[in-house]
Design a protein around this motif. Structure first.
Motif, PDB file in Angstrom:
ATOM      1  N   THR A 260       0.840  -1.178   0.000  1.00 10.13           N
ATOM      2  CA  THR A 260       0.000   0.000   0.000  1.00 10.13           C
ATOM      3  C   THR A 260       0.881   1.236   0.000  1.00 10.13           C
ATOM      4  OG1 THR A 260      -1.697  -1.169   1.242  1.00 10.13           O
ATOM      5  CG2 THR A 260      -1.825   1.218   1.217  1.00 10.13           C
TER       6      THR A 260
ATOM      7  N   ASP B  78       0.917   8.686   1.026  1.00 13.73           N
ATOM      8  CA  ASP B  78       0.979  10.034   0.480  1.00 13.73           C
ATOM      9  C   ASP B  78       2.112  10.805   1.156  1.00 13.73           C
ATOM     10  OD1 ASP B  78       0.087  10.799   2.977  1.00 13.73           O
ATOM     11  OD2 ASP B  78      -1.946  11.294   2.333  1.00 13.73           O
TER      12      ASP B  78
ATOM     13  N   VAL C 288      -2.455   5.257   0.734  1.00 10.89           N
ATOM     14  CA  VAL C 288      -3.314   5.688  -0.363  1.00 10.89           C
ATOM     15  C   VAL C 288      -4.204   4.515  -0.734  1.00 10.89           C
ATOM     16  CG1 VAL C 288      -3.399   6.514  -2.734  1.00 10.89           C
ATOM     17  CG2 VAL C 288      -1.607   7.336  -1.194  1.00 10.89           C
TER      18      VAL C 288
ATOM     19  N   ASP D 291      -6.517   3.873  -2.992  1.00 10.66           N
ATOM     20  CA  ASP D 291      -7.138   4.328  -4.230  1.00 10.66           C
ATOM     21  C   ASP D 291      -7.930   3.251  -4.955  1.00 10.66           C
ATOM     22  OD1 ASP D 291      -4.935   2.840  -4.958  1.00 10.66           O
ATOM     23  OD2 ASP D 291      -4.059   4.352  -6.273  1.00 10.66           O
ATOM     24  N   ARG D 292      -7.964   2.019  -4.427  1.00  9.62           N
ATOM     25  CA  ARG D 292      -8.798   0.982  -5.033  1.00  9.62           C
ATOM     26  C   ARG D 292     -10.182   0.914  -4.374  1.00  9.62           C
ATOM     27  NH1 ARG D 292      -5.563  -2.186  -8.447  1.00  9.62           N
ATOM     28  NH2 ARG D 292      -7.564  -2.538  -9.450  1.00  9.62           N
TER      29      ARG D 292
ATOM     30  N   ARG E  46     -13.767   2.629  -3.376  1.00 10.48           N
ATOM     31  CA  ARG E  46     -14.717   3.678  -3.738  1.00 10.48           C
ATOM     32  C   ARG E  46     -15.700   3.831  -2.581  1.00 10.48           C
ATOM     33  NH1 ARG E  46     -15.987   1.084  -9.540  1.00 10.48           N
ATOM     34  NH2 ARG E  46     -15.431  -0.755  -8.323  1.00 10.48           N
TER      35      ARG E  46
ATOM     36  N   GLN F  90      -7.286  -2.968   0.184  1.00 14.80           N
ATOM     37  CA  GLN F  90      -6.464  -2.336  -0.853  1.00 14.80           C
ATOM     38  C   GLN F  90      -5.447  -3.323  -1.406  1.00 14.80           C
ATOM     39  OE1 GLN F  90      -6.454   0.748  -2.238  1.00 14.80           O
ATOM     40  NE2 GLN F  90      -4.443   0.778  -3.225  1.00 14.80           N
TER      41      GLN F  90
ATOM     42  N   ASP G 189     -10.550  -3.104  -7.633  1.00 14.32           N
ATOM     43  CA  ASP G 189     -11.425  -2.005  -7.241  1.00 14.32           C
ATOM     44  C   ASP G 189     -12.599  -2.553  -6.441  1.00 14.32           C
ATOM     45  OD1 ASP G 189      -9.849  -0.125  -8.526  1.00 14.32           O
ATOM     46  OD2 ASP G 189     -10.972  -0.272 -10.405  1.00 14.32           O
TER      47      ASP G 189
ATOM     48  N   ARG H 283     -11.339   9.750   5.130  1.00 16.69           N
ATOM     49  CA  ARG H 283     -10.341  10.515   4.375  1.00 16.69           C
ATOM     50  C   ARG H 283      -9.015  10.512   5.126  1.00 16.69           C
ATOM     51  NH1 ARG H 283     -14.622  14.423   3.332  1.00 16.69           N
ATOM     52  NH2 ARG H 283     -15.371  14.185   1.178  1.00 16.69           N
TER      53      ARG H 283
ATOM     54  N   ALA I 220      -8.780   7.005   2.470  1.00 19.49           N
ATOM     55  CA  ALA I 220      -9.829   6.553   1.549  1.00 19.49           C
ATOM     56  C   ALA I 220     -10.702   7.709   1.060  1.00 19.49           C
ATOM     57  CB  ALA I 220     -10.706   5.515   2.236  1.00 19.49           C
TER      58      ALA I 220
END
Length: 312
Positions: free
Chosen positions: A7, A10, A16, A18-19, A21, A274, A279, A308, A312
Motif C-alpha cells: 500500500t 501520500d 493511499v 485508491d482501489r 470507492r 487495498q 477495485d 479521508r 480513503a
C-alpha cells in the motif's frame, strides 16, 4: 509480498487507498424498510448524503427511493450521486419452492439496479428472527439439507442474475441469519461457486458475530467483491452476547457505532482490502433504526472525514 499487497503512502505518510470507492447507504440514515414513519424521507436522505461528501449510494430497501429509473436518475444526478448496488432479501435455504417468489423480488430490484448503471446486487439471507418483533421464526442452525438448498439456490441466483441482468451478486453475512459466524461464512463460501457467488464483507456484522475481518480478507480475498464499513461498540456487544439480545433491540441500544469508537479497527481492514489489488466499493452502513431525524448527518460527516484521514 507482491506488488499488489504493497500500500503506497501520500506525502504525510497516510496509506493511499485508491482501489476503494467510498459511499454510504440509507441504512446510515436509519432506513430499514421501504416505508416507515420513523425513517427520514428519501429526499432528505439524498440531500444529506451528498452534503456529507459521499459520491456513491445504495438503493436501500426496494421502494424507499423512487423505483422509476428516469425519476431516480434525475434525483441522483442533480445531487452528483451515483448508485453502487441494489439490495435483495432471500430465503433460499427453504428449497426450490421459494424460487419463483425469490426471483420475482430479485428481478424487480435487479432491473432498477441495472438501469441506474450499477453492477452489484447485495444479497441478504433470511433472518431467523423477525426483523421488527425479534420473535424467533426458525432454528438458528441449518440442517445439512438446508445448507444444500442454500448453496444450490445461491449458485443458481448468481448465474441467473449475471445472464439476465449483467450484475454480480455479493452475499452479505448478517447477524441473526444463517450466514453469520466465521464457521458459517467459511462453510457457505466452500459450498458455493466462486465464479458466480461473491461476498459482501460487512465489517460490523462480521465482528458482531465474532469474526476476524482481516483474516477473512487474507484467506478468502478472491471471493470478496464488495465491502460494508461499520463498527461495533465492544461493551454493548459483550452485554448483547451474554444476554442473547436479538439484533434489532441491540441496534436500538447502539451496538453499531461510528468510527473510530468501536471494532474492528478500520485502517488494517481497509489496507488489507487495498492489498487485494482490485477495485472495491466500500459503503458505510451504520445501523441506527430507529433514530432521530437530525442524528445521521453529523455522524455521516464525521465518518467521511475519518475515512479521508485513513487515506480513503
Amino acid at each position: 509480498m507482491t506488488d499488489s499487497e504493497v500500500t503506497s503512502a501520500d506525502s504525510v505518510g497516510r496509506p493511499v487507498l485508491d482501489r476503494l470507492r467510498i459511499g454510504s447507504a440509507p441504512d446510515s440514515w436509519g432506513v430499514w424498510f421501504p416505508d416507515d414513519p420513523q425513517q427520514v424521507p428519501w429526499r432528505r436522505f439524498l440531500d444529506e448524503v451528498a452534503e456529507a461528501g459521499y459520491e456513491w449510494i445504495e438503493l436501500g430497501p426496494y421502494g424507499y427511493l423512487p423505483t422509476d429509473p428516469a425519476r431516480l436518475t434525475e434525483e441522483v444526478n442533480r445531487r452528483n450521486l451515483k448508485v453502487s448496488a441494489g439490495t435483495v432479501f432471500t430465503a433460499l435455504h427453504r428449497g426450490p419452492e421459494v424460487w419463483d417468489s425469490t426471483w420475482a423480488h430479485v428481478s424487480q430490484v435487479a432491473e432498477l439496479t441495472r438501469a441506474m448503471g450499477a453492477h452489484h446486487l447485495v444479497v441478504i439471507p433470511a433472518f431467523w428472527r423477525d426483523d421488527k418483533s425479534a420473535a424467533q421464526l426458525e432454528s438458528s442452525e441449518l440442517t445439512a439439507d438446508q445448507w444444500g438448498h442454500l448453496a444450490r439456490g445461491m449458485n443458481r441466483l448468481g448465474r441467473e442474475v449475471r445472464e439476465r441482468f449483467g450484475l454480480n451478486i455479493v452475499v452479505h453475512p448478517h447477524a441473526d441469519t444463517h450466514i453469520d459466524t466465521e464457521a458459517h461464512v467459511v462453510r457457505f463460501l466452500d459450498a458455493t461457486d466462486s465464479d458466480v457467488v461473491g461476498l459482501c464483507l460487512d465489517t460490523g456484522h462480521y465482528a458482531y458475530c465474532g469474526g476476524d475481518n482481516v483474516k477473512l480478507i487474507e484467506t478468502y480475498g478472491e471471493r470478496i467483491g464488495y465491502l460494508h464499513l461499520k463498527q461495533v461498540d465492544p461493551e454493548i456487544l459483550a452485554d448483547v452476547v451474554e444476554n442473547e439480545v436479538p439484533f434489532g433491540p441491540a441496534v436500538k441500544r447502539g451496538v453499531m457505532c461510528e468510527p473510530p469508537l468501536g471494532v474492528p479497527e478500520l485502517p488494517p481492514v481497509l489496507e488489507a482490502a487495498q492489498g487485494l489489488g482490485v477495485d472495491l466499493f466500500a459503503i458505510v452502513e451504520q445501523d441506527m433504526y430507529p433514530c432521530l431525524p437530525g442524528r445521521p448527518l453529523p455522524i455521516a460527516q464525521r465518518t467521511r472525514r475519518y475515512l479521508r484521514g485513513c487515506g480513503a
